[in-house]
Design an enzyme around this catalytic site. Structure first.
Site, PDB file in Angstrom:
ATOM      1  N   ASP A  85       0.829  -1.207   0.000  1.00 14.94           N
ATOM      2  CA  ASP A  85       0.000   0.000   0.000  1.00 14.94           C
ATOM      3  C   ASP A  85       0.859   1.251   0.000  1.00 14.94           C
ATOM      4  O   ASP A  85       0.458   2.281  -0.545  1.00 14.94           O
ATOM      5  CB  ASP A  85      -0.951  -0.005   1.189  1.00 14.94           C
ATOM      6  CG  ASP A  85      -2.104  -0.951   0.900  1.00 14.94           C
ATOM      7  OD1 ASP A  85      -1.922  -2.163   1.034  1.00 14.94           O
ATOM      8  OD2 ASP A  85      -3.174  -0.454   0.476  1.00 14.94           O
TER       9      ASP A  85
ATOM     10  N   ASN B 227       1.689  -3.127   4.106  1.00 12.90           N
ATOM     11  CA  ASN B 227       0.744  -3.969   3.357  1.00 12.90           C
ATOM     12  C   ASN B 227      -0.238  -4.543   4.378  1.00 12.90           C
ATOM     13  O   ASN B 227      -0.112  -4.328   5.593  1.00 12.90           O
ATOM     14  CB  ASN B 227       1.500  -5.065   2.604  1.00 12.90           C
ATOM     15  CG  ASN B 227       0.597  -5.805   1.625  1.00 12.90           C
ATOM     16  OD1 ASN B 227      -0.081  -5.177   0.804  1.00 12.90           O
ATOM     17  ND2 ASN B 227       0.542  -7.115   1.702  1.00 12.90           N
ATOM     18  N   LYS B 228      -1.218  -5.279   3.876  1.00  9.42           N
ATOM     19  CA  LYS B 228      -2.277  -5.827   4.738  1.00  9.42           C
ATOM     20  C   LYS B 228      -1.720  -6.457   6.001  1.00  9.42           C
ATOM     21  O   LYS B 228      -0.726  -7.186   5.949  1.00  9.42           O
ATOM     22  CB  LYS B 228      -3.069  -6.852   3.916  1.00  9.42           C
ATOM     23  CG  LYS B 228      -4.144  -7.595   4.644  1.00  9.42           C
ATOM     24  CD  LYS B 228      -5.164  -6.710   5.325  1.00  9.42           C
ATOM     25  CE  LYS B 228      -5.790  -5.681   4.414  1.00  9.42           C
ATOM     26  NZ  LYS B 228      -6.696  -4.756   5.139  1.00  9.42           N
TER      27      LYS B 228
HETATM   28  O1  MRU Z   1      -7.578  -3.501   2.794  1.00 10.07           O
HETATM   29  P1  MRU Z   1      -7.300  -3.897   1.365  1.00 10.07           P
HETATM   30  O2  MRU Z   1      -8.039  -5.117   0.956  1.00 10.07           O
HETATM   31  O3  MRU Z   1      -7.483  -2.748   0.404  1.00 10.07           O
HETATM   32  O4  MRU Z   1      -5.745  -4.253   1.387  1.00 10.07           O
HETATM   33  C1  MRU Z   1      -5.121  -4.568   0.180  1.00 10.07           C
HETATM   34  C2  MRU Z   1      -3.679  -4.878   0.298  1.00 10.07           C
HETATM   35  O5  MRU Z   1      -3.085  -4.837   1.348  1.00 10.07           O
HETATM   36  C3  MRU Z   1      -2.962  -5.147  -0.997  1.00 10.07           C
HETATM   37  O6  MRU Z   1      -1.894  -6.016  -0.788  1.00 10.07           O
HETATM   38  C4  MRU Z   1      -2.425  -3.830  -1.571  1.00 10.07           C
HETATM   39  O7  MRU Z   1      -3.384  -2.829  -1.512  1.00 10.07           O
HETATM   40  C5  MRU Z   1      -1.949  -3.996  -2.967  1.00 10.07           C
HETATM   41  S1  MRU Z   1      -3.275  -4.259  -4.138  1.00 10.07           S
HETATM   42  C6  MRU Z   1      -2.522  -4.305  -5.668  1.00 10.07           C
END
Ligand code: MRU
Length: 340
Positions: free
Chosen positions: A228, A238-239
Site C-alpha cells: 500500500d 501492506n495488509k
Molecule cells: O484492505 P485492502 O483489501 O485494500 O488491502 C489490500 C492490500 O493490502 C494489498 O496487498 C495492496 O493494496 C496492494 S493491491 C494491488
C-alpha cells in the site's frame, strides 16, 4: 485462463457519469456491480472495501473527486474528503492530487475524469510489466504463498503479486498458489481464492496462523505480496499479517518479495515509521459477517490495524514495472525511479 481483467473489470468509468465497480463485499457469493454516482458514493465504497486494493482506490479517488466537482463541491474540500477515506495507500492521495491538479490548472470535472482514465490505463500497463519482471525474477519458483488480494480485483490489470502468478500461468509455467485467509475481512480466502479459481490456477487456502508451519515445511518456493505504501528505505506497509509472514519466511529461508508499482513509493516517508496505519472498527474482528452474532462480548476492546509495516531487512526484492530492486532497497528503488 478463463477470466481476463477485461472480462472482469473491477472498476470502469461509464459514460452516464459514474464509476462502475464490482462490489467486493458480495464476493465470492455474488458477482454484482454497482454504479457510484457521487463523491459520497465513492468515499463510502472505499471505506467499506466495496472497492479496494491500493491501485484501485487510487483510480477510484480521482473519479470520486471528479464527481464531487461535477456536483458543485468546492475542489479543495472534496479532494480532502476523498483522500481521507483510507489513509495508508499512497495511491489514493496521489490519485486525488493528480485529478485536483487537472482542475486547478483551469480544467473542468471532465479533465479529472480523464486523469482517472489515464490512471486505469497506467495501472493495466504497470501490472503487465510487474508480472513479467516477477516471472523472470522467480523463474523456477512454482509454489508461491501470498497474503490478501492483489490481483484482477485489486487493480485495473492482472494485479501486482498475483500479476506475477498470472504471468507465469500465461507463459505456460507450472504455478501453485498458497493463499492465506487474511483476517479479519478474508480478502485472501474470499477474493484471491475466487479469482484464481476463475482463472483455473491451482490454489490452496490456509488460515493466517498456519503460514509459518507451511513455510517451514519446504512446500513454498517464494512469498510474493503487494504494497500500500513503500517508504524511501524499502520498509513496506501492506495488509496486516504481512510482517508475520515475512518473519516466518526469513526464518525458513524462503525468499520474500513485494510487488508494486514505483508509484507506491512515498519518498517523503524516510522509513516505515512515517507511514500512517489505518485503524478499523471492532465489528470486523468481533463478527464473522456484518449482522452475525458477535464472537465475543459486543463491547470487547479490540485493536484492529488494517496494515502493518514489514522492515526492509526482511524483503529480498521489490518487483516493479521497471525491474526488481534488491537490497539495499532504498538505493535500488531510487535507481529504478531515475528517468531512463
Ligand atoms: O484492505 P485492502 O483489501 O485494500 O488491502 C489490500 C492490500 O493490502 C494489498 O496487498 C495492496 O493494496 C496492494 S493491491 C494491488
Amino acid at each position: 485462463m478463463t477470466t481476463s481483467p477485461q472480462a472482469l473489470r473491477a472498476l470502469e468509468w461509464i459514460d452516464a457519469g459514474a464509476l462502475r465497480i464490482i462490489d467486493q463485499r458480495e464476493l465470492p457469493g455474488r458477482l454484482s456491480r454497482v454504479d457510484l454516482a457521487s463523491a459520497d458514493d465513492v468515499i463510502d465504497a472505499i471505506r467499506t472495501l466495496a472497492v479496494r486494493g491500493a491501485n484501485s482506490i487510487g483510480s477510484a479517488g480521482a473519479f470520486g473527486f471528479a464527481l464531487g466537482v461535477r456536483d458543485g463541491e468546492e475542489p479543495r474540500a472534496v479532494a480532502a474528503r476523498v483522500a481521507a477515506a483510507r489513509p495508508t495507500a499512497v495511491a489514493l492521495r496521489e490519485g486525488v492530487a493528480q485529478a485536483a491538479a487537472a482542475v486547478s490548472e483551469g480544467g473542468s470535472w471532465r479533465d479529472a475524469v480523464r486523469v482517472g482514465t489515464a490512471l486505469l490505463e497506467q495501472d493495466v500497463e504497470d501490472c503487465a510489466r510487474i508480472g513479467e519482471a516477477g516471472r523472470i525474477e522467480l523463474a523456477g519458483a512454482t509454489s508461491i504463498l501470498t497474503h490478501c488480494n492483489t490481483g484482477i480485483l485489486a487493480t485495473a490489470g492482472i494485479g501486482t503479486a498475483l500479476g506475477v502468478v498470472y504471468a507465469k500461468a500465461a507463459a505456460g509455467e507450472d504455478v501453485h498458489v498458497y493463499s492465506t485467509e487474511t483476517r479479519p475481512l478474508r480478502q485472501g480466502l474470499r477474493l484471491t481464492v475466487w479469482e484464481l479459481q476463475q482463472a483455473e490456477i491451482p490454489v490452496t487456502a490456509l488460515v493466517d496462523s498456519a503460514a509459518a508451519a507451511l513455510l517451514h515445511s519446504g512446500a513454498v518456493d517464494a512469498v510474493v505480496v503487494g504494497a500500500d505504501r513503500i517508504a524511501a528505505n524499502g520498509d513496506t506497509a501492506n495488509k496486516v499479517g504481512t510482517f508475520s509472514v515475512a518473519l516466518a519466511a526469513r526464518d525458513a529461508g524462503v525468499p520474500f518479495y513485494v510487488a508494486a508499482p514505483l508509484s507506491a513509493v512515498d519518498v517523503t516517508a524516510a522509513d516505515g515509521g512515517a507511514i500512517p496505519i489505518e485503524l478499523r472498527g471492532a465489528e470486523e474482528v468481533l463478527r464473522e459477517d456484518p449482522g452475525s452474532a458477535p464472537l465475543a462480548a459486543a463491547d470487547t476492546d479490540v485493536w484492529n490495524p488494517s496494515f502493518d509495516v514489514t522492515p526492509a531487512r526482511l524483503i529480498d526484492g521489490i518487483i516493479t514495472e521497471r525491474g526488481v530492486a534488491h537490497p539495499d532497497l532504498g538505493l535500488g528503488l531510487a535507481a529504478l525511479a531515475r528517468p531512463a
